[in-house]
Design an enzyme around this catalytic site. Sequence first.
Site, PDB file in Angstrom:
ATOM      1  N   HIS A   1      15.009  -4.336 -34.841  1.00 23.35           N
ATOM      2  CA  HIS A   1      14.144  -4.356 -36.006  1.00 23.35           C
ATOM      3  C   HIS A   1      13.570  -2.975 -36.319  1.00 23.35           C
ATOM      4  CE1 HIS A   1      13.405  -8.891 -36.690  1.00 23.35           C
ATOM      5  NE2 HIS A   1      14.569  -8.702 -36.101  1.00 23.35           N
TER       6      HIS A   1
ATOM      7  N   HIS B   1      23.040 -12.327 -31.275  1.00 29.67           N
ATOM      8  CA  HIS B   1      22.690 -13.718 -31.003  1.00 29.67           C
ATOM      9  C   HIS B   1      23.337 -14.259 -29.735  1.00 29.67           C
ATOM     10  CE1 HIS B   1      21.397 -14.554 -35.448  1.00 29.67           C
ATOM     11  NE2 HIS B   1      20.677 -13.636 -34.843  1.00 29.67           N
TER      12      HIS B   1
END
Length: 759
Positions: A101, A280
């Site tokens: 992020h 993920h």
Amino acid sequence: MKTYKDALAGKCPFGGDRIGGTEGTPPTLAQWYPERLRVELLARNAPAANPLGDFDYPAAFAKIDLDALKAEIKAFLTSSVEWWPSDYGNYGPQMIRMSWHSAGSYRIADGRGGAGEAMQRFAPIESWWDNGNIDKSRRLLWPIKAKYGASLSWADLIVLTGNCALEIMGLPTHGYAGGREDAWIADDATYWGPEVWDPHHIESFDSMTMRDKRWRGQNGDADYDLEHPLAASHQALIYVNPEGPYGNGDPEASARDIRITFTRMAMNDEETVALIAGGHAFGKSHGMVKPDRIGAPPEMAPLEAAGLGWHNPEGTGNAEFTMTNGIEGSWTQDPTRWDNSYMENLFGHEWEQTRSPAGSLQWTPVDKNAPRTPDAHIPGKTHPLMMMTSDIALKVDPVYREICQRFMSDFDYFTEQFSKAWYKLTHRDMGPRERYIGPEATIAPDLLWQDPIPERDYALIDGGDVAALKQSIRDAGLSISDLAFTALSAAIPYRDSDKRGGANGARLALAPQKDWAVNARTVPVIERLKALKAEFDGQAAGGKRVSLADLIVLGGVVAVEDAAAAAGHTAPVPFTPGRRDTTDELTDADSFEWLRPVVDGFRNYTDEHFEAVTQGRVAPEQLFLDKAALLRLSTPEWAVLTGGLRALGANWDGGKAGVFTDRPETLTNDFFKVVTSTDYVWAKTDEAGHRFTLNDRASGEAKYEATRYDLIFGANNQLRAVTEVYAAADGEARFVRDFVKVWDKLMTADLFGETKAPR
């Protein structure tokens, strides 16, 4: 006058009716005048904000024992503390999210965002909904940061921790480079989108209003696109809404958003799939508590929260009660190991929509006998696997699906592609390899997205050569205006945000830059300079050669020195040799297209598609200011550079706009004197108010042509205050001196490492 006693009675002595509130307080300058040109943004990088002063960070970082530092980080990653326990006994997945992020805010349109300055520590980024609880990740790392102090920036530590997390879970990384220096104040300049949002609750998004403001067209339409220069699909998100556009749960629509946003983040389809599928493979998503139960983000949290936000009142407020994006669960059976189970699960099962405990839309396997994932904190407890709408998008989009199947059939290839994509994600905004520091900085070969330039394999020109080349340029019959314009055109694409563009590499002579309309004047000049280069290279002794890049810049030196001499000033212009020339094969033409200017006030240029690109939301001078900020200019430097370029006649079309002088190609302060004079009446010549004439107040005669880029220096009060300094009777010598300084700053902005001359 209000007193301290008034404050104790609930009256603020500095204005307003409440302490710490907004009710009754006077509006801010931005609220009073929302369309004003915020020139003060050019002062945001003032040295006064930096507590380290002239500290040499690259030298300090280079002395760190990187292996020892990584060992400390890895030991921390497999620990757990009571105030914020690690999922599965491993902080790795949490730290990958932090690094991702931090880097993922990068956007290719203007190079802003990214991990480079650790802006994740400050508003607005730290308080975006998508960054929920990342404040905890950085607080957990504080003991390591404190130990290394100024020698280890937050920006470098955040990325390195993500790399270490991947390594302890089995992914061979593609290397790591340090060299990112921290910012010290919040970014109040970057445009992150038009929406007003409630930072407490994601449900406050109004889907149609948000779509109308940020997007053009409807998802699925041929003209569906995201506002320039934005990259994230929604305000306060890094990429896309994991529940689908505006939480609609539509995987096909999600795939369209993913493709647009990841392209805006400089990723192709394969890199996009690699990043989503690779990221993920680790950890879990958290959604155990309703959003309306969660407290304010860090920037709005009460003082007793100690700088942390998103207080969760349920249970322990963490561990099995954690709330971040509202989706709950893990994608794999072993969330702390690098394997291919994400792909196997996505394609091995059919998925149905359901809701998390927080009420967010997610997907679980239709087959109730499908493998389950362990609870992150309660031994022996398991849960159904989870997918997000943005995961199902990879399955339904035909291009993404084909890439996924390729990765499933060749796990080693998938591993390599995720590792390379992660490396690009976390290093994309660092610029040239000369800025990379550390023993792992050279593990990976030069990659196209790094804008490589071949190493110099010839002897560098010396002072005598420079003098001879300057004379050859003077003898070549090229005008001051053409030489200055060509050097400027080579250097002006530079942006300090991601260190791209600039004169080094001579990409002005290559596609796509040579074909931009704004650069048309440079083509014959480049051809003449190429001939001078060939002549010098054929005659020089000692294996010397001159690069075209150096010769272009040297032509600008000649232009400025001769223009100053014509005005009666002796003004030697510094010249730093060492630029090299790159090739078409080493130029990513598609990515360089993002550097094509929509507005270039320095060359008095406005693209014909300006209105379509900006959709009428921004005035040209706002983008002119934005370019000055990307060049890291101060307000005086912005004014001086513009006034000098007008004196040199450096307009893109060779036109007269802003050339407020009867002595063209002479470095005078005439531009400043005219733009501050009351002898002229400014009159629009087009309905939009982009072009003007300056008419003699006495005779009414049109004396000069002008654009908004010229007249803003006399109309805007902050710019006028600076302009008046250079317009005064004692201003010309100061102007020439300051112009030479800013010219050299621009010409050397993209030089790093040993090539960069000391200042």
